[in-house]
Scaffold this motif. Sequence first.
Motif, PDB file in Angstrom:
ATOM      1  N   PRO A 107       2.508  -4.087  -0.015  1.00  0.00           N
ATOM      2  CA  PRO A 107       3.826  -3.679   0.482  1.00  0.00           C
ATOM      3  C   PRO A 107       3.895  -2.228   0.965  1.00  0.00           C
ATOM      4  O   PRO A 107       4.960  -1.763   1.344  1.00  0.00           O
ATOM      5  N   ILE A 108       2.801  -1.532   0.977  1.00  0.00           N
ATOM      6  CA  ILE A 108       2.757  -0.146   1.456  1.00  0.00           C
ATOM      7  C   ILE A 108       2.129  -0.128   2.840  1.00  0.00           C
ATOM      8  O   ILE A 108       1.079  -0.722   3.058  1.00  0.00           O
ATOM      9  N   GLU A 109       2.771   0.560   3.766  1.00  0.00           N
ATOM     10  CA  GLU A 109       2.211   0.692   5.118  1.00  0.00           C
ATOM     11  C   GLU A 109       1.428   1.983   5.266  1.00  0.00           C
ATOM     12  O   GLU A 109       0.418   2.031   5.953  1.00  0.00           O
TER      13      GLU A 109
ATOM     14  N   ASP B  33       6.252   0.749  -5.527  1.00  0.00           N
ATOM     15  CA  ASP B  33       7.712   0.604  -5.572  1.00  0.00           C
ATOM     16  C   ASP B  33       8.128  -0.819  -5.937  1.00  0.00           C
ATOM     17  O   ASP B  33       9.170  -1.033  -6.537  1.00  0.00           O
ATOM     18  N   SER B  34       7.283  -1.788  -5.587  1.00  0.00           N
ATOM     19  CA  SER B  34       7.588  -3.194  -5.876  1.00  0.00           C
ATOM     20  C   SER B  34       7.404  -3.538  -7.351  1.00  0.00           C
ATOM     21  O   SER B  34       7.708  -4.644  -7.774  1.00  0.00           O
ATOM     22  N   GLY B  35       6.902  -2.589  -8.142  1.00  0.00           N
ATOM     23  CA  GLY B  35       6.666  -2.856  -9.554  1.00  0.00           C
ATOM     24  C   GLY B  35       5.236  -3.259  -9.861  1.00  0.00           C
ATOM     25  O   GLY B  35       4.849  -3.353 -11.021  1.00  0.00           O
ATOM     26  N   VAL B  36       4.433  -3.517  -8.833  1.00  0.00           N
ATOM     27  CA  VAL B  36       3.021  -3.859  -9.032  1.00  0.00           C
ATOM     28  C   VAL B  36       2.270  -2.576  -9.357  1.00  0.00           C
ATOM     29  O   VAL B  36       2.472  -1.543  -8.719  1.00  0.00           O
TER      30      VAL B  36
ATOM     31  N   ASP C 136     -19.026  -4.463  -2.929  1.00  0.00           N
ATOM     32  CA  ASP C 136     -18.370  -4.957  -4.146  1.00  0.00           C
ATOM     33  C   ASP C 136     -17.009  -4.294  -4.333  1.00  0.00           C
ATOM     34  O   ASP C 136     -16.046  -4.936  -4.753  1.00  0.00           O
ATOM     35  N   LEU C 137     -16.916  -3.018  -4.010  1.00  0.00           N
ATOM     36  CA  LEU C 137     -15.665  -2.294  -4.101  1.00  0.00           C
ATOM     37  C   LEU C 137     -14.632  -2.914  -3.157  1.00  0.00           C
ATOM     38  O   LEU C 137     -13.485  -3.162  -3.540  1.00  0.00           O
ATOM     39  N   VAL C 138     -15.042  -3.174  -1.924  1.00  0.00           N
ATOM     40  CA  VAL C 138     -14.151  -3.809  -0.939  1.00  0.00           C
ATOM     41  C   VAL C 138     -13.691  -5.169  -1.462  1.00  0.00           C
ATOM     42  O   VAL C 138     -12.499  -5.502  -1.385  1.00  0.00           O
ATOM     43  N   GLU C 139     -14.593  -5.951  -2.011  1.00  0.00           N
ATOM     44  CA  GLU C 139     -14.238  -7.266  -2.556  1.00  0.00           C
ATOM     45  C   GLU C 139     -13.212  -7.140  -3.682  1.00  0.00           C
ATOM     46  O   GLU C 139     -12.279  -7.933  -3.768  1.00  0.00           O
ATOM     47  N   GLN C 140     -13.381  -6.158  -4.540  1.00  0.00           N
ATOM     48  CA  GLN C 140     -12.431  -5.954  -5.634  1.00  0.00           C
ATOM     49  C   GLN C 140     -11.041  -5.604  -5.108  1.00  0.00           C
ATOM     50  O   GLN C 140     -10.035  -6.100  -5.616  1.00  0.00           O
ATOM     51  N   VAL C 141     -10.989  -4.743  -4.106  1.00  0.00           N
ATOM     52  CA  VAL C 141      -9.686  -4.387  -3.510  1.00  0.00           C
ATOM     53  C   VAL C 141      -9.033  -5.636  -2.920  1.00  0.00           C
ATOM     54  O   VAL C 141      -7.840  -5.866  -3.105  1.00  0.00           O
ATOM     55  N   LEU C 142      -9.820  -6.448  -2.237  1.00  0.00           N
ATOM     56  CA  LEU C 142      -9.281  -7.658  -1.610  1.00  0.00           C
ATOM     57  C   LEU C 142      -8.765  -8.662  -2.641  1.00  0.00           C
ATOM     58  O   LEU C 142      -7.819  -9.399  -2.374  1.00  0.00           O
ATOM     59  N   ARG C 143      -9.365  -8.697  -3.821  1.00  0.00           N
ATOM     60  CA  ARG C 143      -8.988  -9.665  -4.856  1.00  0.00           C
ATOM     61  C   ARG C 143      -7.925  -9.163  -5.825  1.00  0.00           C
ATOM     62  O   ARG C 143      -7.435  -9.943  -6.642  1.00  0.00           O
ATOM     63  N   THR C 144      -7.576  -7.885  -5.747  1.00  0.00           N
ATOM     64  CA  THR C 144      -6.728  -7.288  -6.770  1.00  0.00           C
ATOM     65  C   THR C 144      -5.376  -6.850  -6.204  1.00  0.00           C
ATOM     66  O   THR C 144      -5.325  -5.945  -5.373  1.00  0.00           O
ATOM     67  N   PRO C 145      -4.275  -7.474  -6.648  1.00  0.00           N
ATOM     68  CA  PRO C 145      -2.962  -6.991  -6.232  1.00  0.00           C
ATOM     69  C   PRO C 145      -2.810  -5.522  -6.644  1.00  0.00           C
ATOM     70  O   PRO C 145      -3.107  -5.152  -7.777  1.00  0.00           O
ATOM     71  N   GLY C 146      -2.394  -4.686  -5.716  1.00  0.00           N
ATOM     72  CA  GLY C 146      -2.264  -3.256  -5.990  1.00  0.00           C
ATOM     73  C   GLY C 146      -3.577  -2.498  -5.916  1.00  0.00           C
ATOM     74  O   GLY C 146      -3.621  -1.302  -6.170  1.00  0.00           O
ATOM     75  N   GLY C 147      -4.651  -3.194  -5.545  1.00  0.00           N
ATOM     76  CA  GLY C 147      -5.959  -2.543  -5.448  1.00  0.00           C
ATOM     77  C   GLY C 147      -5.978  -1.503  -4.339  1.00  0.00           C
ATOM     78  O   GLY C 147      -5.458  -1.730  -3.248  1.00  0.00           O
TER      79      GLY C 147
END
Length: 139
Positions: free
Chosen positions: A28-30, A49-52, A105-116
């Motif tokens: 939700p962040i641009e 801001d969304s609480g995540v 692996d870092l990129v994969e973690q960001v893609l799989r993690t809400p708020g990553g």
Amino acid sequence: MFILIQMLLLAVARAEAELLVVMQKDAPIEQLDRHQVVDIFMGRNSMLDSGVKFKVFDQANMSDLRQQFYRQLVNRSLTQIDAYWARLLFSGRTTPPVKIDVTDDLVEQVLRTPGGIAYIARQDLVDELKVVYEFSNTK
């Protein structure tokens, strides 16, 4: 000619990567400003801001990219950054970013993690990521 090639290779080796702070495309962040990036990566802000909650991912301990990131972000060495996190961890106020040794692996973690959220070199950017902050190449 040989000396010219050596000088060129040395210049390329010393060139710094263009750093990007990235999140999932649907985050939700641009865009973030420098102050927000500092707060996130230094453990001062852990919530969207969304609480995540932000889940901050960091490059490997002694990587050149990690060194460059913290030098550009807060003008601190890795030794200073590690000491900062040790104090915060000891106080129980917050936990340091999760360090991941391999950029893919870092990129994969960001893609799989809400708020990553993480920083990467521009050449590691993939379509599924959104750039929320770019470091200027000017010193």
